[in-house]
Write a protein that holds these residues in place. Structure first.
Motif, PDB file in Angstrom:
ATOM      1  N   THR A 541      52.355  67.773 -13.979  1.00 32.23           N
ATOM      2  CA  THR A 541      51.685  66.468 -13.948  1.00 32.23           C
ATOM      3  C   THR A 541      51.716  65.882 -12.535  1.00 32.23           C
ATOM      4  OG1 THR A 541      52.336  66.088 -16.241  1.00 32.23           O
ATOM      5  CG2 THR A 541      51.663  64.172 -14.968  1.00 32.23           C
ATOM      6  N   GLN A 544      49.179  67.548 -10.431  1.00 35.42           N
ATOM      7  CA  GLN A 544      47.833  67.031 -10.676  1.00 35.42           C
ATOM      8  C   GLN A 544      47.634  65.695  -9.952  1.00 35.42           C
ATOM      9  OE1 GLN A 544      46.621  67.054 -14.849  1.00 35.42           O
ATOM     10  NE2 GLN A 544      48.191  68.623 -15.261  1.00 35.42           N
ATOM     11  N   MET A 570      45.796  70.691  -7.150  1.00 36.66           N
ATOM     12  CA  MET A 570      45.397  69.992  -8.377  1.00 36.66           C
ATOM     13  C   MET A 570      45.073  70.986  -9.497  1.00 36.66           C
ATOM     14  SD  MET A 570      42.454  67.105  -8.805  1.00 36.66           S
ATOM     15  CE  MET A 570      42.236  66.269 -10.376  1.00 36.66           C
ATOM     16  N   GLY A 573      48.152  72.216 -11.135  1.00 40.64           N
ATOM     17  CA  GLY A 573      48.697  71.268 -12.110  1.00 40.64           C
ATOM     18  C   GLY A 573      47.884  71.216 -13.383  1.00 40.64           C
ATOM     19  N   VAL A 574      46.533  71.258 -13.233  1.00 40.72           N
ATOM     20  CA  VAL A 574      45.667  71.185 -14.424  1.00 40.72           C
ATOM     21  C   VAL A 574      45.840  72.410 -15.301  1.00 40.72           C
ATOM     22  CG1 VAL A 574      43.269  71.160 -15.178  1.00 40.72           C
ATOM     23  CG2 VAL A 574      44.002  69.673 -13.307  1.00 40.72           C
TER      24      VAL A 574
END
Length: 644
Positions: A541, A544, A570, A573-574
């Motif tokens: 998280t 992200q 990012m 994280g996603v």
């Protein structure tokens, strides 16, 4: 034999030839003064006066020794019958046990009385000649005979020896009707020492009181001589009212065909053979081929033919001194035969493991144990998702759950419990009924009723007890592994199945309704890897958020352009967030399943314990009581000496 009369003994005189007046009679002379009706009545008056002035001859002296049956098979049978009656009083009505109680009372009374005496009754129909036979056996005119019917109106006793007063008191024969026979000192007379002979009224008398006296005395004597004549030997009243019901008493029965002097030799044999046939049909074996049974013979009491043979048989019978025990044993057999229907039935009653397991399984279905395990498993997974899932997905699920509050699920929550309550209670009642049916299979009627009552009484509070069990489970009353709380967060089980709010029926089983209140303070246990998974999900998280802020800064112009690196951060994280959530869900599948199985097992065991305490144990106690009385009944019957 000549009779000794008190009249001649007291006055010492008789009558000589006509016109010579009284003549002195030597002391040893025993002539009878019976030359007319007035003389006979005078003798009777003198006899009654003498008996009133002196006590009966069998009154003085101590009573003869009582029966000591410690070494016989009768004592354990009587003890078992007494225990049988005591154990059955709470389950059987008094009328069913009345005959057994009477037998015990009479056995106790007889065992306290003389063992040296044998009481034999002479019974017969009107005109059969039983009183004549009674006088012939006694050797003296004791019982009146004549053409007037009925001649004998009350039982008359003749005792060969002293010490029988207690026995005659038991028969309610007054002292004025107690006599002594004439004894000639022969071997037969010696063998008859201990005989108490009782002449009964006619059993077919028109006077009801006479028949009642016959029935009363026949229930108390040690043996019976049935006197029949060639005309009434096949009388249905005799065979149906007495001989057939007393077939078990054949060993202590003598059946005498009297008045054979009226028949030719061949005719007498034919009548005697037909009498034996009728006795066989009555169930009274006639003693042929060594089998126990009644003694059958023919004689003429008027001429004396065959009377000596009967006296010899009676002498051996009396000296054997087993008549009373055999009579009591036959009475026990008769009482046990009457009780057979309430103690013996077809089949093998009891609760087997299969019946117990089926009952436990039905209670588990009623309490919703399987649904509780499934709910506990789902709750474990939900906790895993809440701890290890992506925050965006958790936020979406929270939004969906709040939007559905007050919708169709709330309506199901309100409307479903009454229907489910009825279904769950029906399941409990059906489980109890089925258990009772399995338990009473093969039980006699009264004991089957007692088992059913025990099951029904125990089931009265069973649904409520299961409901309490469910509430205690829902509030975290149970403990799981590792010291954590049980499946209290799952609103299922008896509270759901028996009509408490927060449950419905899914596929016939209780299951939690969305929005139902969870157990207070109840949380499934967390495995050791959960902190690492939570840290990994938090890291994904943060990646992200960090990557998004990095890209936003480049777009705004705060940071120098370079989209590749923040995009990769990012993207990591996603992609990593759902990957961590999926990995945690896969890892939680096994522990969640075990957690649900453990919750189901505990609820099953708790429901089984509740059903065992309230239903199974009372039913098992009733079955144990029946097995105990059945053992006593077997003891009563297996040592029978009459073949009954």
């Amino acid at each position: 034999m000549t009779a000794v009369t008190d009249q001649g003994r007291d006055h010492g005189q008789g009558h000589g030839p006509e016109g010579e007046g009284p003549v002195e009679v030597p002391a040893g002379d025993v002539r009878r003064w019976d030359d007319g009706l007035i003389a006979r009545r005078a003798a009777e008056v003198a006899q009654d006066r003498l008996e009133a002035e002196r006590p009966p001859q069998d009154e003085p002296g101590p009573e003869a020794e009582a029966y000591a049956m410690s070494g016989s098979a009768l004592r354990p049978r009587l003890d078992a019958l007494r225990e049988l009656v005591g154990l059955s009083r709470a389950r059987l009505d008094g009328s069913t046990l009345a005959e057994a109680g009477r037998v015990l009372d009479e056995a106790s009374a007889r065992r306290r009385l003389s063992a040296r005496h044998t009481v034999v009754a002479v019974a017969g129909a009107t005109g059969s000649g039983k009183s004549t036979l009674f006088n012939a056996l006694a050797g003296v005119q004791i019982s009146d005979t004549g053409l007037r019917r009925p001649t004998t109106s009350a039982p008359i006793a003749c005792s060969w020896t002293d010490g029988a007063a207690g026995l005659l008191d038991r028969l309610a024969i007054p002292g004025r009707l107690r006599r002594r026979p004439v004894q000639g000192g022969t071997a037969v007379d010696e063998a008859l020492q201990g005989l108490v002979l009782v002449d009964l009224p006619d059993h077919d008398s028109a006077a009801t009181g006479h028949r009642e006296q016959v029935d009363r005395v026949l229930a108390l004597v040690d043996a019976v001589i049935w006197v029949v004549d060639p005309e009434k030997y096949a009388d249905a009243a005799l065979h149906e009212r007495y001989l057939r019901p007393l077939a078990g008493h054949a060993e202590i029965s003598f059946v005498v065909l009297n008045q054979i002097d009226r028949l030719s030799g061949e005719a007498a044999d034919l009548v005697l053979d037909d009498l034996r046939r009728l006795l066989d049909e009555d169930g009274m074996a006639v003693g042929e081929h060594g089998e126990p049974g009644a003694t059958v013979m023919s004689l003429s009491a008027l001429t004396g033919a065959g009377v000596g043979d009967l006296r010899e048989l009676l002498g051996r019978f009396v000296q054997d001194r087993t008549a009373a025990a055999r009579r009591l044993s036959a009475d026990v057999d008769a009482a046990a035969a009457r009780l057979r229907s309430v103690y013996v039935a077809d089949g093998r009653p009891g609760l087997g493991e299969r019946a117990r397991d089926e009952f436990t399984e039905r209670l588990a279905e009623a309490v919703g144990a399987a649904a509780a395990g499934q709910a506990a498993e789902r709750e474990w997974r939900r906790n895993a998702n809440r701890a290890c899932g992506t925050p965006w997905l958790r936020l979406w699920r929270w939004y969906e759950s709040t939007r559905q509050l007050g919708g169709l699920d709330l309506m199901a929550q309100v409307l479903a419990p009454p229907e489910e309550e009825l279904t769950a209670r029906q399941r409990v009642e059906q489980a109890v009924r089925q258990l009772a049916d399995d338990a009473v299979d093969g039980l006699p009627g009264p004991w089957a009723q007692a088992v059913r009552e025990a099951a029904v009484n125990g089931a009265k509070g069973l649904p409520e007890a299961l409901d309490d069990l469910s509430r205690s489970a829902q509030t975290g009353g149970g403990r799981g592994r590792g010291g954590n709380t049980d499946t209290g967060s799952a609103p299922v089980g008896p509270g759901a199945g028996l009509g408490k709010r927060g449950s419905t029926s899914v596929g016939g089983k209780s299951a939690p309704v969305a929005g139902a209140p969870a157990g207070r303070g109840a949380r499934p246990p967390r495995p050791a890897w959960w902190p690492a998974a939570v840290f990994a999900q938090a890291s994904m998280t943060l990646l992200q958020i960090f990557g998004g802020l990095w890209l936003l800064g480049q777009i705004v112009g705060v940071i120098e352009p370079g989209l590749l690196t923040p995009a990769l951060v990012m993207l990591a994280g996603v992609v990593g967030g759902p990957l961590v959530e999926w990995s945690c869900a896969a890892a939680a599948r096994g522990p969640a399943r075990r957690y649900g199985q453990e919750a189901e097992r505990r609820l099953r065991e708790a429901a089984a314990g509740c059903g065992r305490a309230r239903v199974l144990d009372p039913v098992a106690a009733e079955l144990a009581r029946y097995r105990e009385v059945r053992e006593r009944y077997v003891t009563v019957t297996e040592f029978s000496t009459t073949g009954a």
